[in-house]
Scaffold this active site. Structure first.
Site, PDB file in Angstrom:
ATOM      1  N   TRP A  27       0.743  -1.249   0.008  1.00 29.83           N
ATOM      2  CA  TRP A  27       0.023  -0.019   0.016  1.00 29.83           C
ATOM      3  C   TRP A  27       0.908   1.262  -0.099  1.00 29.83           C
ATOM      4  O   TRP A  27       0.419   2.305   0.029  1.00 29.83           O
ATOM      5  CB  TRP A  27      -1.184  -0.163   1.154  1.00 29.83           C
ATOM      6  CG  TRP A  27      -0.410  -0.348   2.312  1.00 29.83           C
ATOM      7  CD1 TRP A  27       0.304   0.325   3.184  1.00 29.83           C
ATOM      8  CD2 TRP A  27      -0.390  -1.622   3.042  1.00 29.83           C
ATOM      9  NE1 TRP A  27       0.881  -0.329   4.409  1.00 29.83           N
ATOM     10  CE2 TRP A  27       0.346  -1.708   4.185  1.00 29.83           C
ATOM     11  CE3 TRP A  27      -0.808  -2.970   2.668  1.00 29.83           C
ATOM     12  CZ2 TRP A  27       0.434  -2.687   5.151  1.00 29.83           C
ATOM     13  CZ3 TRP A  27      -0.759  -4.020   3.535  1.00 29.83           C
ATOM     14  CH2 TRP A  27       0.004  -3.888   4.617  1.00 29.83           C
ATOM     15  N   GLU A  40      -5.965   0.650   5.281  1.00 26.60           N
ATOM     16  CA  GLU A  40      -6.041   1.269   6.666  1.00 26.60           C
ATOM     17  C   GLU A  40      -7.130   0.399   7.552  1.00 26.60           C
ATOM     18  O   GLU A  40      -7.013   0.264   8.839  1.00 26.60           O
ATOM     19  CB  GLU A  40      -6.317   2.764   6.729  1.00 26.60           C
ATOM     20  CG  GLU A  40      -5.146   3.297   6.225  1.00 26.60           C
ATOM     21  CD  GLU A  40      -3.891   3.550   7.170  1.00 26.60           C
ATOM     22  OE1 GLU A  40      -4.153   3.060   8.207  1.00 26.60           O
ATOM     23  OE2 GLU A  40      -2.866   3.634   6.692  1.00 26.60           O
ATOM     24  N   THR A  46      -5.269  -5.738  12.596  1.00 25.82           N
ATOM     25  CA  THR A  46      -4.379  -6.747  12.156  1.00 25.82           C
ATOM     26  C   THR A  46      -2.918  -6.325  11.892  1.00 25.82           C
ATOM     27  O   THR A  46      -2.862  -5.235  11.441  1.00 25.82           O
ATOM     28  CB  THR A  46      -5.308  -7.162  10.549  1.00 25.82           C
ATOM     29  OG1 THR A  46      -6.362  -7.485  10.743  1.00 25.82           O
ATOM     30  CG2 THR A  46      -4.236  -8.436  10.255  1.00 25.82           C
ATOM     31  N   LEU A  83      -9.399 -12.777   8.530  1.00 27.65           N
ATOM     32  CA  LEU A  83      -8.987 -11.408   9.057  1.00 27.65           C
ATOM     33  C   LEU A  83      -9.797 -11.128  10.559  1.00 27.65           C
ATOM     34  O   LEU A  83      -9.214 -10.300  11.124  1.00 27.65           O
ATOM     35  CB  LEU A  83      -8.964 -10.218   8.133  1.00 27.65           C
ATOM     36  CG  LEU A  83      -7.882 -10.170   7.203  1.00 27.65           C
ATOM     37  CD1 LEU A  83      -8.496  -9.175   6.098  1.00 27.65           C
ATOM     38  CD2 LEU A  83      -6.676  -9.679   7.604  1.00 27.65           C
ATOM     39  N   GLY A  84     -11.040 -11.817  10.512  1.00 28.92           N
ATOM     40  CA  GLY A  84     -11.734 -11.253  11.652  1.00 28.92           C
ATOM     41  C   GLY A  84     -12.374 -10.014  11.736  1.00 28.92           C
ATOM     42  O   GLY A  84     -12.248  -9.003  10.884  1.00 28.92           O
ATOM     43  N   TYR A  85     -13.053  -9.627  12.721  1.00 35.09           N
ATOM     44  CA  TYR A  85     -13.871  -8.574  12.784  1.00 35.09           C
ATOM     45  C   TYR A  85     -14.574  -7.966  11.570  1.00 35.09           C
ATOM     46  O   TYR A  85     -14.121  -7.186  10.955  1.00 35.09           O
ATOM     47  CB  TYR A  85     -12.909  -7.321  13.197  1.00 35.09           C
ATOM     48  CG  TYR A  85     -12.036  -7.507  14.463  1.00 35.09           C
ATOM     49  CD1 TYR A  85     -12.648  -7.349  15.797  1.00 35.09           C
ATOM     50  CD2 TYR A  85     -10.999  -8.052  14.604  1.00 35.09           C
ATOM     51  CE1 TYR A  85     -12.094  -7.598  17.074  1.00 35.09           C
ATOM     52  CE2 TYR A  85     -10.214  -8.439  15.506  1.00 35.09           C
ATOM     53  CZ  TYR A  85     -10.925  -8.127  16.982  1.00 35.09           C
ATOM     54  OH  TYR A  85     -10.281  -8.261  18.285  1.00 35.09           O
ATOM     55  N   TYR A 121      -8.444   8.435  13.180  1.00 39.46           N
ATOM     56  CA  TYR A 121      -7.101   7.905  12.994  1.00 39.46           C
ATOM     57  C   TYR A 121      -7.190   7.615  11.284  1.00 39.46           C
ATOM     58  O   TYR A 121      -6.505   7.860  10.523  1.00 39.46           O
ATOM     59  CB  TYR A 121      -6.538   6.565  13.804  1.00 39.46           C
ATOM     60  CG  TYR A 121      -5.517   6.040  12.983  1.00 39.46           C
ATOM     61  CD1 TYR A 121      -4.201   6.640  12.811  1.00 39.46           C
ATOM     62  CD2 TYR A 121      -5.827   4.674  11.999  1.00 39.46           C
ATOM     63  CE1 TYR A 121      -3.282   5.926  11.954  1.00 39.46           C
ATOM     64  CE2 TYR A 121      -4.801   4.279  11.314  1.00 39.46           C
ATOM     65  CZ  TYR A 121      -3.676   4.807  11.351  1.00 39.46           C
ATOM     66  OH  TYR A 121      -2.518   4.199  10.701  1.00 39.46           O
ATOM     67  N   ASP A 139      -2.058   6.461  15.783  1.00 39.29           N
ATOM     68  CA  ASP A 139      -2.299   4.848  16.363  1.00 39.29           C
ATOM     69  C   ASP A 139      -1.358   4.667  17.530  1.00 39.29           C
ATOM     70  O   ASP A 139      -0.718   5.569  18.155  1.00 39.29           O
ATOM     71  CB  ASP A 139      -1.832   4.094  15.163  1.00 39.29           C
ATOM     72  CG  ASP A 139      -0.419   3.995  14.844  1.00 39.29           C
ATOM     73  OD1 ASP A 139       0.257   4.576  15.448  1.00 39.29           O
ATOM     74  OD2 ASP A 139      -0.171   3.123  14.131  1.00 39.29           O
TER      75      ASP A 139
END
Length: 336
Positions: A27, A40, A46, A83-85, A121, A139
Site C-alpha cells: 500500500w 488502513e 490486524t 482477518l476477523g472483525y 485515525y 495510532d
C-alpha cells in the site's frame, strides 16, 4: 522539545530515515485513495505481516470502488475470511456504495471521516497519505513515540491520555509532507521505538527524545487497564456422511460474523453424543482464549437448524477461523 529549530531538525531526520529504511509494503507503492483506505481498514485490528497477503488478494479481487460495491456478500466475506472483525468488510462495502453514488472518493478529512467504519485515525491517515492534507494520524505506535519524545507519563490507554498525546503529536507533524511524516512516525514505533527495549542507538531522532535523555524510555508509555483474560473450553462436532458435512450458518442479524458457516456444538445438537476425539486446538479473540476439541459424532436423525453441505460447496463458502482450524486438524493427521 520546545524550540522551532529542534522541531525542524526532528522532522528532517525522521523523514530522511524513513526515505531509506521504510519497509516495502504494497500500500506504500500507490497514491490511490481506494487502496490506501482498504489497507488502513485492514490494519485497524490486524498486524502488518498478516495483512499483506490479504490486502493483495483483496485488491486483486476488488480492484476499485465499483468492484467492491457490486460484490456479493458471499464473495466479500470469503475474501475477508481469516482477518476477523467482519464488520470491517461490511462497512467497506457500505462505504464503497456511498462513494460510487457520490461519483468519486472523498478528498477531504471531513468527508472521509463520514464513511462507515472510519474513525479519526483512519480519516487522518487516508487524508494525509492519499491527498497530503495536514492531519495527524495517531495510532498505538505514534502514542508510544510521543510519550517518549516528550517524556510524558500520562496513561495512553485512557480517553484523556489519547487526546493529550494527539495534541502533542500534532506539534511534531510536518505540515509540508504530512503523509510521509505520519507513516514515518508509525514506522519508527513499529520497528525501533518498540514497546519493550526500544532500539534507541539506531533511532534517527534519539537526540530529541526527552525520555532517552532522562533514562525513562523503558518505563514509557504508561498503559493502565483492568482487562482480564477469559479461558474457556468448548467442543465442536465433526459429523460427516460420505462427502457431506453437517454445518450451521450464523444468521444475518448475528453480532459476530453474520453469514459465516460453523461446525455445530452441543447447543445446536443436544441429542448428539460426542464420540472419538479427533484433536484439539487453541483460538484467541481479543481477551478470550478458547481450547477447542473436535469430536467425531454419528449423524443425527434430525438436523435441527443445521444443514448438510458438500466439501466442494464449503470450499466456496465463507468459513469461520474456528471451522478452518478444525478442518485442517481433521484433514492433516500431523496436526493432531
Amino acid at each position: 522539545m520546545p524550540g522551532a529549530n529542534q522541531l525542524t531538525e526532528f522532522r528532517k531526520r525522521l523523514l530522511a530515515w524513513f526515505g531509506t529504511q521504510q519497509r516495502d509494503l504494497p500500500w506504500r507503492r500507490t497514491r490511490d485513495p481506494y487502496r490506501i483506505w482498504v489497507s488502513e481498514i485492514m490494519l485497524q485490528q490486524t498486524r502488518v505481516a498478516a495483512a499483506i497477503p490479504y490486502f493483495e488478494r483483496f485488491v486483486e479481487r476488488f480492484p476499485d470502488v465499483a468492484a467492491l460495491a457490486a460484490a456479493t456478500e458471499a464473495d466479500l466475506l470469503a475474501a475477508w475470511a481469516g482477518l476477523g472483525y467482519y464488520h470491517r468488510a461490511r462497512n467497506l462495502q457500505k462505504a464503497a456504495r456511498l462513494i460510487q453514488v457520490a461519483g468519486g472518493f472523498p478528498a477531504s478529512y471531513q468527508e472521509i471521516r463520514q464513511l462507515p467504519g472510519v474513525g479519526d485515525y483512519t480519516a487522518a491517515a487516508v487524508a494525509s497519505i492519499a491527498f497530503d492534507l495536514p492531519h495527524t494520524a495517531v495510532d498505538g505506535n505514534v502514542l508510544r513515540v510521543a510519550s517518549r519524545v516528550f517524556d510524558d507519563p500520562m496513561n495512553v490507554a485512557s480517553t484523556a491520555g489519547r487526546k493529550h498525546f494527539a495534541v502533542l503529536a500534532a506539534k511534531l507533524l510536518d505540515r509540508a509532507r504530512p503523509g510521509a511524516f505520519n507513516q514515518a512516525m508509525m514506522e519508527l514505533g513499529a520497528t525501533l521505538c518498540s514497546p519493550k527495549n526500544p532500539r534507541c542507538l539506531l533511532c534517527p531522532v534519539a537526540e530529541f527524545c526527552d525520555a532517552r535523555a532522562n533514562g525513562s524510555q523503558n518505563a514509557l508509555p504508561v498503559k493502565l487497564g483492568n482487562t482480564q483474560n477469559v479461558e474457556e473450553e468448548r467442543a465442536v462436532f465433526w459429523i460427516e456422511d460420505d462427502d457431506r458435512l453437517l454445518v450451521w450458518q450464523r444468521p444475518a442479524e448475528s453480532r459476530l460474523m453474520p453469514g459465516f458457516w460453523e461446525l455445530p456444538e452441543a447447543v445446536h445438537l443436544p441429542m448428539v453424543a460426542p464420540g472419538r476425539k479427533l484433536g484439539s486446538f487453541r483460538h484467541s479473540i481479543t481477551f478470550h482464549s478458547y481450547q477447542f476439541e473436535v469430536r467425531e459424532a454419528a449423524a443425527p436423525q434430525t438436523t435441527a437448524g443445521c444443514r448438510w453441505m458438500t466439501r466442494g460447496d464449503l470450499e466456496r463458502a465463507p468459513l469461520s477461523t474456528i471451522f478452518k482450524k478444525a478442518k485442517r486438524l481433521v484433514d492433516d493427521p500431523q496436526a493432531k
